[in-house]
Write a protein that holds these residues in place. Structure first.
Motif, PDB file in Angstrom:
ATOM      1  N   LEU A   8      38.362  56.091  38.777  1.00  5.15           N
ATOM      2  CA  LEU A   8      38.261  54.770  39.389  1.00  5.15           C
ATOM      3  C   LEU A   8      39.000  53.759  38.524  1.00  5.15           C
ATOM      4  O   LEU A   8      38.619  53.515  37.377  1.00  5.15           O
ATOM      5  N   ARG A   9      40.079  53.188  39.075  1.00  3.42           N
ATOM      6  CA  ARG A   9      40.810  52.143  38.365  1.00  3.42           C
ATOM      7  C   ARG A   9      40.263  50.795  38.815  1.00  3.42           C
ATOM      8  O   ARG A   9      40.227  50.497  40.011  1.00  3.42           O
ATOM      9  N   THR A  10      39.792  50.006  37.841  1.00  4.33           N
ATOM     10  CA  THR A  10      39.267  48.672  38.091  1.00  4.33           C
ATOM     11  C   THR A  10      40.073  47.689  37.243  1.00  4.33           C
ATOM     12  O   THR A  10      40.870  48.120  36.397  1.00  4.33           O
ATOM     13  N   PRO A  11      39.868  46.391  37.428  1.00  6.04           N
ATOM     14  CA  PRO A  11      40.548  45.429  36.552  1.00  6.04           C
ATOM     15  C   PRO A  11      40.185  45.623  35.076  1.00  6.04           C
ATOM     16  O   PRO A  11      40.942  45.215  34.194  1.00  6.04           O
ATOM     17  N   ASP A  12      39.055  46.278  34.808  1.00  9.82           N
ATOM     18  CA  ASP A  12      38.624  46.522  33.430  1.00  9.82           C
ATOM     19  C   ASP A  12      39.228  47.777  32.821  1.00  9.82           C
ATOM     20  O   ASP A  12      39.048  48.031  31.632  1.00  9.82           O
ATOM     21  N   GLY A  13      39.892  48.592  33.628  1.00 12.11           N
ATOM     22  CA  GLY A  13      40.492  49.826  33.112  1.00 12.11           C
ATOM     23  C   GLY A  13      40.179  51.017  33.997  1.00 12.11           C
ATOM     24  O   GLY A  13      39.775  50.874  35.154  1.00 12.11           O
TER      25      GLY A  13
END
Length: 106
Positions: A8-13
């Motif tokens: 899962l790619r999120t704005p946090d990494g």
């Protein structure tokens, strides 16, 4: 059958999926990701995170670090309300739930 990982790619990494799923092919992995997005979007919203900024990064055999496919949440959430008539009562229930989730997301 190959093992696919759904990171899962999120704005946090990148949140790595260390377990993965054994599926018949990449098409099945894509469908699994698409089926997971609505429910995970609700969970992310409850955590105060923006699901529209997330993407599933699917990796798998033969190289578990090689990106095979990316499935952005925003594309799936926007299109989830457009399927044709469901083939079964369970699919109809899932479609109704997905449509409610879309309203919540908007």
């Amino acid at each position: 059958m190959p093992l696919y990982h759904f990171h899962l790619r999120t704005p946090d990494g990148l949140e790595r999926d260390e377990t993965g799923l054994v599926l018949r092919d990449l098409d099945a992995a894509y469908l699994e990701a698409c089926a997971t997005i609505p429910g995970l979007s609700v969970d992310l919203l409850r955590e105060g995170r923006d699901p529209m900024a997330c993407t599933f990064v699917i990796t798998g055999a033969p190289d578990p670090d090689r990106i095979l496919l990316e499935v952005p949440f925003d594309e799936r959430v926007r299109h989830i309300g457009r399927p044709t008539t469901p083939a079964s009562p369970a699919a109809a229930t899932a479609l109704t739930r997905a449509q409610r989730l879309i309203v919540e997301l908007r």
